[in-house]
Design a protein around this motif. Sequence first.
Motif, PDB file in Angstrom:
ATOM      1  N   GLY A   1       0.781  -1.227   0.000  1.00 44.82           N
ATOM      2  CA  GLY A   1       0.000   0.000   0.000  1.00 44.82           C
ATOM      3  C   GLY A   1       0.811   1.274   0.000  1.00 44.82           C
ATOM      4  N   ALA A   2       2.152   1.184   0.002  1.00 44.17           N
ATOM      5  CA  ALA A   2       2.975   2.392   0.061  1.00 44.17           C
ATOM      6  C   ALA A   2       3.531   2.733  -1.309  1.00 44.17           C
ATOM      7  N   PRO A   3       3.116   3.873  -1.897  1.00 49.41           N
ATOM      8  CA  PRO A   3       3.724   4.303  -3.152  1.00 49.41           C
ATOM      9  C   PRO A   3       5.157   4.750  -2.915  1.00 49.41           C
ATOM     10  N   HIS A   4       5.972   4.762  -3.985  1.00 45.68           N
ATOM     11  CA  HIS A   4       7.380   5.127  -3.831  1.00 45.68           C
ATOM     12  C   HIS A   4       7.552   6.470  -3.123  1.00 45.68           C
ATOM     13  N   GLU A   5       6.791   7.480  -3.524  1.00 44.75           N
ATOM     14  CA  GLU A   5       7.002   8.818  -3.003  1.00 44.75           C
ATOM     15  C   GLU A   5       6.704   8.933  -1.509  1.00 44.75           C
ATOM     16  N   LYS A   6       5.885   8.042  -0.967  1.00 44.20           N
ATOM     17  CA  LYS A   6       5.499   8.136   0.439  1.00 44.20           C
ATOM     18  C   LYS A   6       5.918   6.907   1.239  1.00 44.20           C
ATOM     19  N   GLY A   7       6.718   6.049   0.640  1.00 42.37           N
ATOM     20  CA  GLY A   7       7.165   4.862   1.346  1.00 42.37           C
ATOM     21  C   GLY A   7       8.137   5.221   2.450  1.00 42.37           C
TER      22      GLY A   7
ATOM     23  N   ALA B   1      18.002   6.552  -1.186  1.00 38.21           N
ATOM     24  CA  ALA B   1      17.092   7.352  -2.007  1.00 38.21           C
ATOM     25  C   ALA B   1      17.118   8.801  -1.536  1.00 38.21           C
ATOM     26  N   LYS B   2      16.768   9.718  -2.427  1.00 37.68           N
ATOM     27  CA  LYS B   2      16.688  11.135  -2.060  1.00 37.68           C
ATOM     28  C   LYS B   2      15.502  11.767  -2.783  1.00 37.68           C
ATOM     29  N   ASN B   3      15.303  13.059  -2.545  1.00 35.44           N
ATOM     30  CA  ASN B   3      14.204  13.802  -3.172  1.00 35.44           C
ATOM     31  C   ASN B   3      12.840  13.211  -2.824  1.00 35.44           C
ATOM     32  N   GLY B   4      12.721  12.708  -1.590  1.00 31.85           N
ATOM     33  CA  GLY B   4      11.442  12.180  -1.136  1.00 31.85           C
ATOM     34  C   GLY B   4      11.097  10.805  -1.647  1.00 31.85           C
ATOM     35  N   LYS B   5      11.996  10.172  -2.367  1.00 30.87           N
ATOM     36  CA  LYS B   5      11.727   8.838  -2.907  1.00 30.87           C
ATOM     37  C   LYS B   5      11.949   7.769  -1.838  1.00 30.87           C
TER      38      LYS B   5
END
Length: 418
Positions: free
Chosen positions: A61-67, A144-148
Motif C-alpha cells: 500500500g505504500a507508493p514510492h514517493e510516500k514509502g 534514495a533522495k528527493n522524497g523517494k
Amino acid sequence: MYFGKKLVMGVLSFLLIAGCLSGAVVAKDSKAKGFSIDVTSNSTLIPGQGISVNVGILNPGAPHEKGDVQSATIVLSYDENIFTTDEAEVLRFDETLGKYIWRDDAFIIPTDYFESKDYTIQNPEPADLDPNDGKQEIIISISAKNGKSISSSSGEAFISFYLKTKEDSLNKQTSIEVLPAMTLLVNHTGETIQSYNTTPANIFVSIPKNIFVVAGTMRPDFLPFIFSLNDGNELNALAYFENGDAVYVTDMVTWHSTNTEVLQPHGNGNIQAVGLGTASVKVTFGSITGEKKIKVVTPATAAILNAEPEPYATVIRSDSKPIEVQIIINGKIIADSGRIVSGSVYIPLRAISESFGVVVGYDSSKKLPVLYGSPLTQSRNISGTSYVKAKDLPSLLGANIKWSNATKKLYIEYPSKP
C-alpha cells in the motif's frame, strides 16, 4: 574470503552507530510490520548454472514517493559449498575502494525507476563474516533522495546480481537469505526500522529428469517439427525436473544432428534446414540426452502443416451433463473419467499427466494449468478440473491414443520415458 571479517563488522557497526548519533530510534509505526525484504531467483538449477538473484523491499500500500525506507544496507548469506563468486566472471578488485566488488556486468538495476538520479545503488560486495561456518555473505547498499523510497507496494527488485552454482553441487536444497542482525533499514525521518519480515530464495540444485528440444519458449511438443527448406530455426533446450520445474539450458548442452545433409547445427540451438527429408536434433548434458525429430519440407508444404492450433481455454458450467468416458492407460483403468463435450473427447490433465510422472502446475493469474513450465491455453475447466482434448495428447505428452466409439473408452499407451 575477499572481504575481511573485521572490516565488514567495522563498516556495519559504523553504520549502526552513525544512525544512533543522528538521533535514530527504532521505528514504532505499525506500518513497519508490513515491510518485507524479498529475495527471489530460479527455484531449480543445474550444477554449474548461473543465476540472477533479485532483491526488493515490499511495503503493501505504500507508493514510492510516500514509502518509508530511504536507505538500506542488506546482508545476504549463501552456502559456499553450492555457490561461487568466480573472480573472472563475477568480481573485480576496485583500486580506489581497496576491495573486491561485483563487476559492472555481473549485476543490473532491473527497473527504469531505480535507475534514476534519485537512487544510489552500490556494486554488491562479497564478505566472509565467519570463515568457519561454510557461508559467504553479500553486502548490498542503496539510498534514495528527493522524497523517494526504496520500498514499494509491489516489492519490485532494485538490484539483480549474478551467482554461479558449483559443478559438484548435486541434489542440494539451499537458500539465499537475509541476515537481519547485520541488515540496516532507515526511514525518511532517520529512524531505524527493526520490525520487518524476510523472504529467502529457496533453490534446489539437481540433474534434470529430461531435456527437451523446444521451439522458442514453447512447451515440449512430442510430434515432429516441420521445417521449411533453407530456413534457419532457433531452438532451445528445456530441462525438466522431478518437482515439475523447467529451466532453459540451451547454452549448457551440446547440439548434434543425426543427418547433416538434412539439418546442420550452427551454434547453440541454431539449426539450418539444408535438405529435404527427416533427421533428429540431439542435445546432451552429461548422461541426459534429448532428441527431436524434424521433417524438412518445401516452403508451401510447411505453411500448411505449421498452421497454428486455435486455443480453446474456456469454462464449462458445472451443471452441464457431459457423457463420461472410461480411460485405460497401459492396460489399466484409472479412477478419473473423461468427458465428451460438443463432440470432442476431453481427459483430465492432472490425472493423466501424473500417471505419466509429469507434474502439472497452475498459473493463478491466467487461471490456466501449467505444463512443462508454460500455461496451457488448449484446456477447458469443467467443475474446477482442467481437461484437454484427447487428440492433443500425442503432442502434449507423447502418448498414443485409440478411441472406441462403441464402448466410449479411450485407450492410452505411454512409454516409460517420453
